[in-house]
Design an enzyme around this catalytic site. Structure first.
Site, PDB file in Angstrom:
ATOM      1  N   GLU A  55       0.808  -1.216   0.000  1.00 59.35           N
ATOM      2  CA  GLU A  55       0.000   0.000   0.000  1.00 59.35           C
ATOM      3  C   GLU A  55       0.844   1.269   0.000  1.00 59.35           C
ATOM      4  OE1 GLU A  55      -2.475  -3.342   0.971  1.00 59.35           O
ATOM      5  OE2 GLU A  55      -0.585  -2.654   1.865  1.00 59.35           O
ATOM      6  N   HIS A 124     -10.343  -6.156   8.535  1.00 58.35           N
ATOM      7  CA  HIS A 124     -11.211  -6.059   7.365  1.00 58.35           C
ATOM      8  C   HIS A 124     -12.518  -5.326   7.656  1.00 58.35           C
ATOM      9  CE1 HIS A 124      -8.470  -9.216   6.074  1.00 58.35           C
ATOM     10  NE2 HIS A 124      -8.975  -9.189   4.860  1.00 58.35           N
TER      11      HIS A 124
END
Length: 319
Positions: A55, A124
């Site tokens: 990321e 998540h």
């Protein structure tokens, strides 16, 4: 909402050849939630780029692309995965324009599926919006309907400032009408979505639907809730909120994120400052608890629901 976001991205890419998509598995797979499905076939691998699982590298590459005239749109696969890129976002992306006295614009969009209600594993189902709303130089928004998703993603792409675009993943499959005319939703405007007279409920993202559910239940008991969709987390469009509070005299702020030092905290303080003499009761907050997001089996105990909003309504009305 998934199809609306896909259509919005497709239109943005068709309107401007400098719009690029970057992210993990967004090409052939179409993304974990299929938001980018079909865009690789439509625009090719030079504009829809599958990246390594890094990321920080995704956002760092986007910063370089923006400095060279492109408009990159980054997908962070899940909310909890954004933190490896936190340094790039908060110390580079957010500050680059100011650092260069406005000579360098940063038209970067960072898409983050966020929030709970899907029974996923650790990292998540988080709601990290406060971290980014706290950072000057970033715009933070969250749509609650397919129509807003369609128009707001296009407005975000057109912005010359970096936009962190929070997508409520639990509403990805929620259906709704989309107006494909030229009169789209503005980026930083709060909106009244249900008029009422007794208590104002302010929410954003997935919690707007929950607030509307609470309003339906309250109506059956003769209580009129006015629901306002925040839409823009930073900057906040306060006037529709203040107008509603001046009418009802009461405000409840509902969010999935933990309550301590949160977006709801800031709005509560500001409303108390700017509408103090209109308030008939303290501003109340309904939020996730101040603990790490629990395992999937316990998520219903953590996340606010309509019953918790109604409990706050009852407390507000006794003052």
């Amino acid at each position: 909402m998934v199809k609306a976001l896909n259509a919005g991205l497709k239109r943005a890419m068709g309107d401007d050849e400098n719009v690029l998509l970057l992210g993990e598995d967004i090409g052939k797979l179409g993304g974990v939630f299929r938001v980018t499905e079909g865009l690789l076939d439509e625009f090719g691998e030079n504009r829809v780029l599958d990246t390594p699982l890094a990321e920080s590298g995704i956002v760092g590459t986007a910063i370089g692309l923006a400095m060279n005239g492109f408009r990159p749109v980054c997908e962070i696969q899940f909310d909890g995965f954004v933190f490896p890129a936190f340094n790039q976002i908060t110390t580079q992306l957010a500050k680059m324009t100011k650092k260069h006295s406005g000579a360098v614009s940063m038209p970067v969009v960072i898409r983050i599926p966020y929030g709970g209600h899907i029974g996923a594993v650790e990292h998540h189902q988080e709601s990290p919006e406060t971290y980014f709303a706290h950072t000057p130089g970033l715009r933070c928004i969250s749509p609650s309907t397919p129509n807003d998703a369609y128009w707001m993603i296009q407005e975000a792409v057109r912005s010359d400032d970096p936009v962190v675009f929070f997508e409520p993943k639990s509403r990805y499959w929620q259906k709704g009408e989309v107006d494909f005319s030229e009169h789209g939703a503005e980026l930083h405007v709060s909106r009244l979505v249900r008029p009422g007279s007794d208590v104002t409920v302010l929410a954003h993202g997935a919690m707007v639907t929950t607030a509307l559910q609470a309003a339906e239940l309250a109506a059956s008991e003769g209580i009129s809730l006015e629901v306002v969709d925040l839409r823009s987390i930073s900057p906040v469009d306060y006037e529709p909120i203040l107008q509603s509070v001046r009418k009802t005299g009461r405000l409840i702020i509902a969010q999935e994120a933990s309550g301590f030092v949160s977006v709801g905290s800031e709005i509560a303080a500001t409303v108390a400052e700017r509408a103090f003499y209109s308030l008939e009761a303290p501003v109340l907050r309904v939020s996730g608890f101040d603990v790490p997001f629990p395992p999937a089996r316990l998520e219903k105990s953590f996340l606010p629901d309509a019953d918790r909003i109604l409990e706050a309504v009852d407390r507000s009305l006794v003052y």
